[in-house]
Design a protein around this motif. Structure first.
Motif, PDB file in Angstrom:
ATOM      1  N   MET A  98       0.818  -1.206   0.000  1.00 13.33           N
ATOM      2  CA  MET A  98       0.000   0.000   0.000  1.00 13.33           C
ATOM      3  C   MET A  98       0.861   1.269   0.000  1.00 13.33           C
ATOM      4  O   MET A  98       0.535   2.253  -0.673  1.00 13.33           O
ATOM      5  N   THR A  99       1.972   1.231   0.739  1.00 10.83           N
ATOM      6  CA  THR A  99       2.865   2.391   0.754  1.00 10.83           C
ATOM      7  C   THR A  99       3.508   2.608  -0.615  1.00 10.83           C
ATOM      8  O   THR A  99       3.668   3.766  -1.065  1.00 10.83           O
ATOM      9  N   LEU A 100       3.868   1.519  -1.272  1.00 15.07           N
ATOM     10  CA  LEU A 100       4.436   1.638  -2.619  1.00 15.07           C
ATOM     11  C   LEU A 100       3.424   2.254  -3.574  1.00 15.07           C
ATOM     12  O   LEU A 100       3.775   3.107  -4.412  1.00 15.07           O
ATOM     13  N   GLY A 101       2.179   1.855  -3.462  1.00 12.92           N
ATOM     14  CA  GLY A 101       1.142   2.443  -4.302  1.00 12.92           C
ATOM     15  C   GLY A 101       1.009   3.932  -4.076  1.00 12.92           C
ATOM     16  O   GLY A 101       0.870   4.716  -5.028  1.00 12.92           O
ATOM     17  N   THR A 102       1.065   4.356  -2.803  1.00 14.83           N
ATOM     18  CA  THR A 102       0.973   5.785  -2.500  1.00 14.83           C
ATOM     19  C   THR A 102       2.177   6.546  -3.054  1.00 14.83           C
ATOM     20  O   THR A 102       2.040   7.645  -3.611  1.00 14.83           O
ATOM     21  N   SER A 103       3.367   5.976  -2.899  1.00 10.83           N
ATOM     22  CA  SER A 103       4.568   6.646  -3.401  1.00 10.83           C
ATOM     23  C   SER A 103       4.546   6.784  -4.920  1.00 10.83           C
ATOM     24  O   SER A 103       4.996   7.808  -5.475  1.00 10.83           O
ATOM     25  N   MET A 104       4.016   5.787  -5.617  1.00 10.47           N
ATOM     26  CA  MET A 104       3.924   5.876  -7.074  1.00 10.47           C
ATOM     27  C   MET A 104       2.879   6.915  -7.490  1.00 10.47           C
ATOM     28  O   MET A 104       3.007   7.561  -8.532  1.00 10.47           O
ATOM     29  N   ALA A 105       1.839   7.081  -6.672  1.00  9.50           N
ATOM     30  CA  ALA A 105       0.841   8.114  -6.967  1.00  9.50           C
ATOM     31  C   ALA A 105       1.420   9.504  -6.746  1.00  9.50           C
ATOM     32  O   ALA A 105       1.078  10.449  -7.467  1.00  9.50           O
ATOM     33  N   VAL A 106       2.300   9.658  -5.744  1.00 13.52           N
ATOM     34  CA  VAL A 106       2.935  10.950  -5.488  1.00 13.52           C
ATOM     35  C   VAL A 106       3.728  11.407  -6.707  1.00 13.52           C
ATOM     36  O   VAL A 106       3.763  12.607  -7.042  1.00 13.52           O
TER      37      VAL A 106
ATOM     38  N   LEU B 141      -2.001  16.974  -8.120  1.00 17.76           N
ATOM     39  CA  LEU B 141      -3.414  16.768  -8.444  1.00 17.76           C
ATOM     40  C   LEU B 141      -3.762  15.284  -8.460  1.00 17.76           C
ATOM     41  O   LEU B 141      -4.801  14.865  -7.922  1.00 17.76           O
ATOM     42  N   ALA B 142      -2.883  14.502  -9.092  1.00 23.70           N
ATOM     43  CA  ALA B 142      -3.121  13.056  -9.134  1.00 23.70           C
ATOM     44  C   ALA B 142      -3.071  12.455  -7.738  1.00 23.70           C
ATOM     45  O   ALA B 142      -3.861  11.566  -7.399  1.00 23.70           O
ATOM     46  N   MET B 143      -2.153  12.929  -6.898  1.00 22.06           N
ATOM     47  CA  MET B 143      -2.050  12.430  -5.532  1.00 22.06           C
ATOM     48  C   MET B 143      -3.294  12.772  -4.720  1.00 22.06           C
ATOM     49  O   MET B 143      -3.799  11.960  -3.942  1.00 22.06           O
ATOM     50  N   ALA B 144      -3.802  13.989  -4.893  1.00 21.53           N
ATOM     51  CA  ALA B 144      -5.019  14.373  -4.178  1.00 21.53           C
ATOM     52  C   ALA B 144      -6.195  13.491  -4.581  1.00 21.53           C
ATOM     53  O   ALA B 144      -6.975  13.027  -3.732  1.00 21.53           O
ATOM     54  N   ALA B 145      -6.322  13.240  -5.885  1.00 22.33           N
ATOM     55  CA  ALA B 145      -7.404  12.367  -6.362  1.00 22.33           C
ATOM     56  C   ALA B 145      -7.223  10.947  -5.853  1.00 22.33           C
ATOM     57  O   ALA B 145      -8.188  10.274  -5.461  1.00 22.33           O
ATOM     58  N   HIS B 146      -5.985  10.480  -5.851  1.00 19.12           N
ATOM     59  CA  HIS B 146      -5.709   9.112  -5.365  1.00 19.12           C
ATOM     60  C   HIS B 146      -6.056   8.989  -3.888  1.00 19.12           C
ATOM     61  O   HIS B 146      -6.602   7.961  -3.462  1.00 19.12           O
ATOM     62  N   GLN B 147      -5.741  10.020  -3.105  1.00 14.43           N
ATOM     63  CA  GLN B 147      -6.035   9.960  -1.674  1.00 14.43           C
ATOM     64  C   GLN B 147      -7.536   9.872  -1.426  1.00 14.43           C
ATOM     65  O   GLN B 147      -7.987   9.117  -0.560  1.00 14.43           O
ATOM     66  N   ILE B 148      -8.320  10.609  -2.176  1.00 11.05           N
ATOM     67  CA  ILE B 148      -9.785  10.547  -2.015  1.00 11.05           C
ATOM     68  C   ILE B 148     -10.299   9.156  -2.384  1.00 11.05           C
ATOM     69  O   ILE B 148     -11.089   8.556  -1.646  1.00 11.05           O
TER      70      ILE B 148
END
Length: 598
Positions: free
Chosen positions: A400-408, A413-420
């Motif tokens: 899950m952390t790897l997924g978040t880091s790749m979204a960053v 904008l993409a990170m904000a959408a991914h977080q939601i």
């Protein structure tokens, strides 16, 4: 002489056979007066209240199958000696038949009578018991799941309230508290979730074994004229409870020391430099939250213990009371006392200790918290099983952390959408996670008793509910997620990206539901090694996709990797349940027939 002695019994037997046309009556009468009364009582109990007897659990009303067989066998021998002493000797002497032949024929006849009688009992109770059994399993699961769902939703709601109050202080305070909370949650999940899952299974198993012992001793007391079982309910003394509580205290103190003295190191690992304006409030907030670590670990262990008792209502009430106090203290300490972020941390820590104290007070009424002898503790099995789940939790967190880091890397904008999308994706999983936790408690209890019939019923019902819940969530989110996203942001660009992720959030819900359900099933039969090993394999495969897919598909590649992660978890669960060599071997068998034949 021999014919004279035989004429009367033969005429009586002929009239008896004419009068007794019911084959079951012949079998019962052949067992003699003493045992036939007991068997008739058992059958009469069945006919009067079939709903209380299950085909697998007839032993509960006949005082266990082994006792019934002992009761059946001894009167048969007595019956032979009582009615045939003269006939037996004269028959052997006049006909020249060897006594061993007569013994063999009578033993064979006795075995046939017992086998046929058992089949008749199971045939009588089979149809009605299976229907009532299914209904009881369904109602018990629903009763356990609803409070568990409420309990799991209370703390996230309180954290949302805390975030809302901190957000009014300014963006620096909100960001600093967010970083500190993330660190605290990662450390807590790493150690606390394994202890919660292991405690649930081991306590449920201990309670079942203890109940069987009490039932056996209660029967002996009744036979000797003592008090019936259950007249006085005493506090249970279970090694699994004491072990879980002591381990929780030790882990909690370790977490508190690590977070308090290592707060600066953890913030450095998160990329928060000492020169940042967020550094001081974040470090102070994390140090204060560290003081509540023992209470958090202990409260999770206590929740596992209560689940082992098949009680999800008490933890929900305790969580509700403690978190209500936190919501009440937030504005007072933060605004009236002007403590700011520090006030939020103090309110949270106070509520955590209140929750723990309430749970300990409630558990103390049911069980002895500390054992009289330290040698009775089960540190070995807890550490072994907890080690497996620790590896499993690490695999989940790293993926899950790897997924978040790749979204960053895709931009803000993409990170904000991914977080939601991610928060909604995980929040709705509480529904199936609560169902999985309830199923785990019931399966652990029944599996330790060898009640495989009930385990099969639980598995089938939980899987059906998981499929139904997953499909329902997919349809609901697919229709409403676009509108739901406006609650989190008003930015049109972010909303456009969020709406493009509706397929990821909605279509993956059936996979998510079954993945969480299978976790609960694995834990219910203490299959911790497979749960860990399969998760590591699934995590490696999914991480490989997460590393390379975003470079080709952008944010869609991240969502593809996470969907694959949940799908492979679901597939691993199906493979285990279909295996004939693992702990689920009995799912492939007609267990009613197995019991009768045994």
């Amino acid at each position: 002489m021999a014919s004279a002695q035989f004429s009367a019994p033969q005429s009586i037997g002929l009239r008896s056979r004419i009068r007794e046309r019911n084959p079951r009556s012949k079998m019962i009468r052949a067992l003699g007066p003493s045992s036939s009364n007991v068997v008739c009582n058992c059958l009469r109990l069945q006919s009067n209240d079939k709903s209380k007897i299950h085909s697998v659990n007839v032993v509960k009303h006949c005082r266990r199958s082994t006792n019934c067989m002992m009761l059946f066998s001894s009167p048969v021998t007595t019956c032979r000696k009582r009615f045939f002493p003269m006939v037996y000797n004269q028959y052997v002497s006049d006909s020249g038949m060897d006594s061993s032949n007569v013994e063999e024929r009578f033993t064979a006849k006795k075995g046939h009578i017992l086998s046929t009688l058992r089949e008749s009992i199971f045939e009588l109770v089979g149809n009605s018991s299976s229907q009532s059994h299914s209904q009881s399993v369904e109602s018990e699961l629903i009763i356990l799941t609803l409070p568990a769902l409420a309990g799991q939703a209370i703390e996230p709601l309180t954290q949302l309230m805390e975030t809302a109050y901190i957000g009014r202080l300014g963006p620096v305070e909100l960001a600093s508290a967010g970083v500190s909370t993330s660190i605290f949650n990662i450390i807590s999940k790493l150690f606390n979730i394994p202890l919660l899952s292991v405690a649930t299974s081991f306590v449920a198993e201990d309670i079942s074994k203890n109940t069987l012992k009490e039932s056996s001793s209660g029967f002996q007391e009744q036979e000797s004229g003592g008090k019936p079982l259950g007249e006085l309910e005493e506090r249970k003394q279970l090694p699994s409870i004491s072990t879980a509580l002591l381990l929780a205290v030790a882990i909690g103190i370790f977490e508190a020391l690590a977070l308090y003295f290592g707060s600066g190191l953890f913030l450095n690992l998160m990329g928060l430099s000492p020169a940042s304006p967020m550094r001081m409030p974040a470090e102070r907030f994390l140090s204060l939250r560290a003081l509540g670590a023992p209470a958090v670990v202990l409260s999770l262990a206590l929740q596992g213990v209560f689940r082992g008792f098949k009680d999800t209502t008490t933890p929900a009430l305790c969580l509700g009371g403690g978190n209500l106090l936190a919501v009440f203290l937030f504005p007072i300490l933060m605004y009236n006392c002007r403590l700011g972020v520090t006030g939020a941390a103090i309110a949270t820590v106070a509520s955590q200790y209140i929750v723990t104290i309430l749970m300990i007070w409630s558990l103390n009424k049911r069980a002895v918290l500390l054992p009289p002898k330290m040698k009775n503790l089960q540190f070995g099995v807890y550490i072994k099983s907890g080690g497996f789940l620790l590896g499993r939790t690490l695999a989940v967190l790293m993926t899950m952390t790897l997924g978040t880091s790749m979204a960053v890397r895709q931009g803000p904008l993409a990170m904000a959408a991914h977080q939601i999308c991610l928060q909604v994706w995980l929040a709705v999983s509480l529904l199936t996670d609560a169902l999985a936790a309830s199923g785990q408690a019931l399966i652990a209890s029944s599996f330790s008793k060898g009640d495989y019939w009930k385990v099969k019923e639980i598995v089938h019902f939980v899987l059906k509910m998981g499929v139904f819940t997953g499909i329902s969530l997919a349809l609901i989110l697919g229709a409403s997620f676009g509108s739901l996203a406006t609650l989190f942001t008003k930015d049109t660009e972010v909303l456009g990206i969020v709406r493009s992720g509706v397929l990821f959030v909605s279509a993956s819900q059936p996979f998510n539901a079954l993945a969480f359900i299978f976790d609960g099933l694995h834990y219910g039969v203490s299959d911790f090694s497979y749960a860990a090993q399969s998760m590591i394999v699934v995590g490696v495969i999914s991480s490989a996709v997460l590393l390379y897919a975003p470079s080709m598909f952008g944010l869609y590649g991240v969502w593809l990797g996470l969907t694959l992660f949940m799908s492979l978890r679901m597939l691993a669960g199906f493979i285990r349940l279909a295996s004939k060599n693992g702990p689920w071997w009995f799912l492939q068998k007609d267990f009613h027939k197995t019991e009768v034949a045994g």
